[in-house]
Scaffold this active site. Sequence first.
Site, PDB file in Angstrom:
ATOM      1  N   HIS A 141      38.715   1.536  37.418  1.00  0.00           N
ATOM      2  CA  HIS A 141      39.756   1.674  36.523  1.00  0.00           C
ATOM      3  C   HIS A 141      40.572   0.270  36.299  1.00  0.00           C
ATOM      4  O   HIS A 141      40.703  -0.261  35.355  1.00  0.00           O
ATOM      5  CB  HIS A 141      40.776   2.644  36.777  1.00  0.00           C
ATOM      6  CG  HIS A 141      42.135   2.432  36.024  1.00  0.00           C
ATOM      7  ND1 HIS A 141      42.122   2.823  34.751  1.00  0.00           N
ATOM      8  CD2 HIS A 141      43.428   2.185  36.414  1.00  0.00           C
ATOM      9  CE1 HIS A 141      43.462   3.050  34.092  1.00  0.00           C
ATOM     10  NE2 HIS A 141      44.289   2.313  35.209  1.00  0.00           N
ATOM     11  N   GLU A 207      46.559   9.596  31.898  1.00  0.00           N
ATOM     12  CA  GLU A 207      46.011   8.989  33.058  1.00  0.00           C
ATOM     13  C   GLU A 207      45.499  10.274  33.862  1.00  0.00           C
ATOM     14  O   GLU A 207      46.280  11.008  34.275  1.00  0.00           O
ATOM     15  CB  GLU A 207      46.774   8.229  33.865  1.00  0.00           C
ATOM     16  CG  GLU A 207      47.050   6.869  32.893  1.00  0.00           C
ATOM     17  CD  GLU A 207      47.922   5.897  33.690  1.00  0.00           C
ATOM     18  OE1 GLU A 207      48.546   6.152  34.579  1.00  0.00           O
ATOM     19  OE2 GLU A 207      47.587   4.690  33.489  1.00  0.00           O
ATOM     20  N   GLU A 209      44.584  11.742  36.913  1.00  0.00           N
ATOM     21  CA  GLU A 209      44.833  11.522  38.334  1.00  0.00           C
ATOM     22  C   GLU A 209      44.804  12.672  39.137  1.00  0.00           C
ATOM     23  O   GLU A 209      45.055  13.901  38.820  1.00  0.00           O
ATOM     24  CB  GLU A 209      46.158  10.796  38.466  1.00  0.00           C
ATOM     25  CG  GLU A 209      46.267   9.556  37.459  1.00  0.00           C
ATOM     26  CD  GLU A 209      47.385   8.731  37.875  1.00  0.00           C
ATOM     27  OE1 GLU A 209      48.161   8.918  39.026  1.00  0.00           O
ATOM     28  OE2 GLU A 209      47.970   7.814  37.261  1.00  0.00           O
ATOM     29  N   ASP A 241      49.320  11.567  34.360  1.00  0.00           N
ATOM     30  CA  ASP A 241      50.376  10.419  34.185  1.00  0.00           C
ATOM     31  C   ASP A 241      50.463   9.841  32.949  1.00  0.00           C
ATOM     32  O   ASP A 241      49.991   8.681  32.590  1.00  0.00           O
ATOM     33  CB  ASP A 241      49.963   9.426  35.310  1.00  0.00           C
ATOM     34  CG  ASP A 241      51.327   8.583  35.739  1.00  0.00           C
ATOM     35  OD1 ASP A 241      52.384   8.743  35.463  1.00  0.00           O
ATOM     36  OD2 ASP A 241      51.127   7.348  36.014  1.00  0.00           O
ATOM     37  N   GLN A 248      54.156  -0.616  27.621  1.00  0.00           N
ATOM     38  CA  GLN A 248      53.760  -1.058  28.995  1.00  0.00           C
ATOM     39  C   GLN A 248      53.459  -2.400  28.937  1.00  0.00           C
ATOM     40  O   GLN A 248      53.760  -3.268  29.602  1.00  0.00           O
ATOM     41  CB  GLN A 248      52.275  -0.235  29.407  1.00  0.00           C
ATOM     42  CG  GLN A 248      51.971  -0.566  30.856  1.00  0.00           C
ATOM     43  CD  GLN A 248      50.636   0.400  31.354  1.00  0.00           C
ATOM     44  OE1 GLN A 248      50.542   1.164  30.565  1.00  0.00           O
ATOM     45  NE2 GLN A 248      50.147  -0.214  32.504  1.00  0.00           N
ATOM     46  N   LYS A 261      56.037   4.560  31.913  1.00  0.00           N
ATOM     47  CA  LYS A 261      55.483   5.660  32.528  1.00  0.00           C
ATOM     48  C   LYS A 261      56.591   6.672  33.051  1.00  0.00           C
ATOM     49  O   LYS A 261      55.867   7.787  33.599  1.00  0.00           O
ATOM     50  CB  LYS A 261      55.093   4.716  33.949  1.00  0.00           C
ATOM     51  CG  LYS A 261      54.115   3.731  33.702  1.00  0.00           C
ATOM     52  CD  LYS A 261      52.771   4.266  33.416  1.00  0.00           C
ATOM     53  CE  LYS A 261      51.731   3.318  33.554  1.00  0.00           C
ATOM     54  NZ  LYS A 261      50.263   3.796  33.782  1.00  0.00           N
ATOM     55  N   SER A 265      55.170  13.208  33.574  1.00  0.00           N
ATOM     56  CA  SER A 265      54.215  13.232  34.088  1.00  0.00           C
ATOM     57  C   SER A 265      53.843  14.724  34.274  1.00  0.00           C
ATOM     58  O   SER A 265      54.727  15.392  34.733  1.00  0.00           O
ATOM     59  CB  SER A 265      53.997  12.486  35.436  1.00  0.00           C
ATOM     60  OG  SER A 265      54.044  11.265  35.259  1.00  0.00           O
ATOM     61  N   THR A 357      44.856   6.238  37.982  1.00  0.00           N
ATOM     62  CA  THR A 357      43.626   6.637  37.170  1.00  0.00           C
ATOM     63  C   THR A 357      42.380   6.656  37.770  1.00  0.00           C
ATOM     64  O   THR A 357      42.005   5.673  38.474  1.00  0.00           O
ATOM     65  CB  THR A 357      43.732   5.871  35.711  1.00  0.00           C
ATOM     66  OG1 THR A 357      44.874   5.740  35.260  1.00  0.00           O
ATOM     67  CG2 THR A 357      42.481   6.429  34.874  1.00  0.00           C
TER      68      THR A 357
HETATM   69 MN    MN Z   1      49.230   6.345  36.712  1.00  0.00          MN
END
Ligand code: MN
Length: 423
Positions: A141, A207, A209, A241, A248, A261, A265, A357
């Site tokens: 990633h 993302e 995760e 996420d 960003q 972010k 989440s 990620t």
């Molecule tokens: Mn993340």
Amino acid sequence: MSRANDPKLKSWVDVKPGSDFPIQNLPFGIFKTSTGKPGAAVAIGDFVLDLSLLSKAGLFNGIKFEASVFEQDSLNSFIALGKPITNAVRERVSDLLVIDNAELRDNKTLIAKALLKQSEVQMLLPVHVPNYTDFYSSREHATNVGTMFRDPKNALLPNWLHLPVGYHGRASSIVVSGTAIHRPKGQTKADDQENPSFGPCRLLDFELEMAFVVGKETQLGNSVSTANAGEHIFGLLLFNDWSARDIQKWEYVPLGPFLAKNFGSVASPWIVTLEALEPFKVESPKQEPEVLPYLKFEGKKNYNINLEVDIVTPAGISKTVSHSNFKYMYWNMCQQLAHHTINGCNIQVGDLYASGTISGPTPDSYGSMLEISWSGKNPVQMPDGTERKFILDNDTVVMKGYCEKDGIRIGFGECSGKILPAI
Ligand code: MN
């Protein structure tokens, strides 16, 4: 290895083939019925087993703890009892569910109240999260993102191979699977514009995760070694996420992620214990250059967990856009925890530490739309003829994960999140 992990165990509860929740798993969660208060449960097949009712019936009498830990809206108090107790509870539940144990099996009155269909209860966020940290531990990633945004020849920044890069995230906006999030608004700046503009995020991404839940706190000033890190990890869950790539890109220099972010989440509702995952440990990728002594570790510290991401359109048309695996992580959880605490930072029960990620080596294993569509250059073709560069309003992203070995599948259930239009 715990006897609860024995592949030969069978339960008197009907567990369908392919279920994420055989008797060898027994993950913990918090559920709520339409009329009752929240409480702790384990998952078995398509059911939740109410731990508070089992406790009131005296079925945990051999284990010393207050039954009230099962009558709360989070697992924090239960987890804080420590592994000797929580593992004993998992093993006792396993004993009670084993096919030839009549203790619970033949108590029809108790079963009618304590064994409820998952489809008929609501799952809540399993822990109150005091602190949330997000790492950036997938080499694939980090390389993909560095290649896209900087320079393919120097995709990884100089620190990346020497420490598990991370940032402090926002705990207040972590929600349980099934919770919809409105598309965030914010500042973005197009490359050809001199000034930023304000509006709904246009490059909304997931993302893929996993996050681990801290089970044992430390005091300020103390550190956790890689050898002892496992004692501090209660279990794992799936984690989406959500990320606003355009926000960003404009905001992240010089201090890193912020509003791109922290708008939401998503965590899956069941915490699969580190003990249930024990049979699925694998070797970690070789680390070169050699890491500093406090990051060295012995033994198998990665986990072979198959991961999948589906995008579901507003009409319910689904496409799997990624097959990845947690085993690819360059920095393992023990190294993350050792690094996080090496300066004396204290950790608390319920803290979530997300992996970053999780991308694999091939395009079909990338863990974000940024990589899958390569920043929008290769849109994903959906079965209904539409395409996706990023996530559209009213799309749902569903993440799943499971380990499989000796005919036993230990799964995580679902981590599902829908994006609603901006407010
Ligand atoms: Mn993340």
